[in-house]
Design a protein around this motif. Structure first.
Motif, PDB file in Angstrom:
ATOM      1  N   UNK A 231       0.862  -1.204   0.000  1.00  0.00           N
ATOM      2  CA  UNK A 231       0.000   0.000   0.000  1.00  0.00           C
ATOM      3  C   UNK A 231       0.890   1.243   0.000  1.00  0.00           C
ATOM      4  N   UNK A 232       1.662   1.387  -1.084  1.00  0.00           N
ATOM      5  CA  UNK A 232       2.574   2.522  -1.172  1.00  0.00           C
ATOM      6  C   UNK A 232       2.074   3.602  -2.116  1.00  0.00           C
ATOM      7  N   UNK A 233       0.895   3.375  -2.715  1.00  0.00           N
ATOM      8  CA  UNK A 233       0.252   4.373  -3.565  1.00  0.00           C
ATOM      9  C   UNK A 233       1.200   4.838  -4.667  1.00  0.00           C
ATOM     10  N   UNK A 234       1.400   6.153  -4.788  1.00  0.00           N
ATOM     11  CA  UNK A 234       2.183   6.695  -5.900  1.00  0.00           C
ATOM     12  C   UNK A 234       3.683   6.751  -5.617  1.00  0.00           C
ATOM     13  N   UNK A 235       4.151   6.111  -4.540  1.00  0.00           N
ATOM     14  CA  UNK A 235       5.581   6.098  -4.253  1.00  0.00           C
ATOM     15  C   UNK A 235       6.311   5.155  -5.208  1.00  0.00           C
ATOM     16  N   UNK A 236       7.508   5.539  -5.579  1.00  0.00           N
ATOM     17  CA  UNK A 236       8.335   4.737  -6.461  1.00  0.00           C
ATOM     18  C   UNK A 236       9.236   3.809  -5.643  1.00  0.00           C
ATOM     19  N   UNK A 237       9.659   2.695  -6.296  1.00  0.00           N
ATOM     20  CA  UNK A 237      10.497   1.713  -5.605  1.00  0.00           C
ATOM     21  C   UNK A 237      11.819   2.320  -5.168  1.00  0.00           C
TER      22      UNK A 237
END
Length: 580
Positions: A231-237
């Motif tokens: 559940x990291x939404x719009x965060x990038x790896x």
């Protein structure tokens, strides 16, 4: 102006305490509250960070323990399988009957006899026949031995065959880890999970949440997590992999913050703890904590005010007693005492106040006696002077009456009519003064002449001298008292006007009207008859008549009056004057 309402000292002190409380409350809200709220935000962030640090350590230790436990399980399982195969070889050597299904259930592996060439007494990949060391990383592994009959006895096991023994251990670790997750459950309702991510893939900066499940070749979610899908939404790896401070982003259309902590890493992968919290949950928790602080501060302030009130109550009680005593003394009750005593300032003040009242009461009694004595002396002196003044008026009256008698006697001996007329006018004027002194002598108050009686007597006495009937005279007189300074000029003016009316205005249907009344700030005297009177255009201040000259001079000089003449079917004189 109305007298201001009295406010007790207790109410004043209570109001003062409330005002102080309000000032402190406002100061708290404006100065202290923002700092408390800011500190509370820092405290919550610190609490989340502590949970992350604790969970990171737990997960680090748990992962090592789990790997060791799994290795031990695999080793024990392997040894068990190897021993079982050797036992089967021994049973075959003894020609005993073998139940393979039972054996397979015991070791959770497939047991068979094969003729193909396989590695002996070693574990190998079932598919590639490659010898394996970290056998728990392969999907299917096998172990083969050569029996006494030169047959190959092979046990083929899947990776899941070894899980049953360490599943309970992994579940216990998961429960302990999630207890740490629950440390911040009162702060936020966010997501917490353990993420294993491939470093090379993370550098491509893809979004993890776009993958359909929690497991892939490039990342996987640990079973110890409370979510299955990231559940990291719009965060990038890449952001997640190299995060050193909380990441702000949008999750489920809400503002969120994500903390990332490294648990373990090797050349290829990184094992991370990811904590995501909604900002509204953090703010709500901070507000709730702030509200609790505010509530306890308010309760403490209220208790302090109540305690302060009760501490001051005794002092306020004595001050109220002194205040009420002072008010009663001010009303004239000099015998009242406060009876407030003590060694403190209020007690000393009460004793001094009572002593002062004692002295005042004694002085007042002495003063009352002195005043009473002096009053009696003044009354005696006043009575003596009043008797003397009455005697003076009596003698003046007698002298004027004697003068009138002399004039009448002289008038009877003179035959010249013009001289008789002059003597008659003088006689009437002297009579006016004699009547005034007579009224003063008869009055109980030498400074108050009843004008109603005086005007009535003067009018009717003059009418009698001219044989005028009382029916021809109409009087409208208020009950007014004047002193001799104003009564004498009024009498002289009336004498001239009444005499003039009787002499020159009398006719068959003659009527004389006299009015004397008190206005708002002045007095009004009106003399009206229905005779022919003077000319309508006469200027009474320039007339040659002795009577008019006498009237105008007395009105102007002695009464300071406004004198007007009008003709309304007869003569009308109006005199208005004020008493200063």
């Amino acid at each position: 102006m109305s007298k201001p309402k009295y406010i007790s000292l207790e109410l004043k002190v209570g109001s003062l305490l409330i005002i102080i409380a309000l000032i402190l409350a406002i100061s708290f809200f404006l100065l202290i509250a923002p700092k408390i709220k800011q500190q509370q935000q820092k405290f919550i962030d610190s609490k989340i960070q502590q949970m992350i640090n604790l969970t990171t350590q737990q997960a680090h230790m748990a992962s090592k323990a789990l790997i060791n436990h799994i290795k031990n399980d695999y080793l024990m399982a392997r040894k068990n399988i190897e021993t079982t195969l050797k036992f089967l070889d021994y049973e075959i050597l003894l020609n005993r009957k073998i139940n393979l299904n039972k054996i397979e259930k015991q070791i959770n592996c497939k047991v068979s006899f094969l003729k193909e060439k396989l590695p002996l007494n070693q574990w190998f990949d079932t598919k590639t026949k490659i010898i394996v060391k970290d056998f728990f990383l392969y999907k299917n592994i096998s172990y083969a031995i050569k029996t006494a009959e030169n047959k190959l006895l092979v046990a083929t096991c899947s990776k899941d065959s070894f899980k049953a023994k360490h599943m309970q251990f992994e579940e216990d670790i998961k429960n302990n880890i999630q207890k740490s997750f629950a440390l911040t459950s009162d702060i936020h309702k966010g997501k917490i999970f353990l993420l294993n991510i491939n470093k090379q893939w993370a550098l491509k900066n893809e979004r993890i949440d776009r993958l359909s499940s929690g497991k892939s070749d490039v990342f996987w979610i640990s079973n110890m997590s409370n979510v299955k899908i990231p559940t990291t939404s719009n965060l990038r790896a890449k952001e997640i992999l190299f995060a050193t401070k909380p990441l702000k982003h949008i999750l489920e259309n809400k503002k969120a913050k994500t903390w990332v902590s490294l648990i373990n890493e090797d050349k290829e992968d990184a094992f991370l703890l990811v904590v995501t919290a909604f900002e509204e949950d953090i703010n709500r928790s901070a507000f709730n904590s702030f509200f609790q602080v505010l509530f306890y501060a308010f309760v403490s302030l209220l208790i302090a005010i109540i305690l302060g009130y009760f501490l001051f109550r005794r002092v306020l009680k004595n001050i109220n007693i002194l205040s009420n005593t002072a008010k009663e003394v001010n009303k004239g009750n000099l015998s009242l005492r406060s009876k407030v005593k003590g060694e403190d300032d209020i007690g000393i003040l009460g004793e001094t106040f009572d002593s002062m009242l004692e002295n005042i009461e004694k002085n007042f009694k002495t003063l009352d006696l002195e005043v009473e004595k002096r009053t009696k002396e003044l009354i005696i002196s006043l009575e003596e002077k009043e008797m003397l003044l009455k005697e003076i008026h009596h003698r003046v009256k007698n002298n004027l009456a004697l003068t009138i008698g002399f004039i009448k006697l002289q008038q009877s001996k003179i035959k010249d009519e013009s001289t008789k007329k002059v003597l008659s006018d003088i006689q009437e004027r002297v009579f006016t003064m004699e009547l005034l002194h007579r009224k003063l002598y008869e009055s109980s108050n030498l400074n108050k002449i009843p004008m109603k009686e005086y005007i009535s007597s003067l009018t009717f006495d003059i009418a009698k001298a001219y044989n005028i009937s009382k029916d021809c005279i109409k009087l409208k007189l208020d009950e007014v008292n004047l002193n001799i300074q104003y009564a004498m000029p009024c009498g002289l003016i009336l004498n001239e006007l009444i005499t003039n009316s009787f002499k020159y205005a009398y006719k068959k249907e003659f009527l004389l009207f006299i009015s004397f009344k008190k206005l708002k700030n002045s007095y009004e005297l009106i003399v009206l008859d229905n005779g022919e009177g003077f000319s309508k255009h006469i200027d009474i201040y320039k007339a040659n008549s002795l009577g008019l000259k006498l009237i105008t001079s007395i009105a102007k000089a002695q009464l300071k009056a406004k004198l007007t003449y009008d003709y309304e079917a007869g003569s009308k004189f109006t005199i208005v004057f004020s008493i200063h």
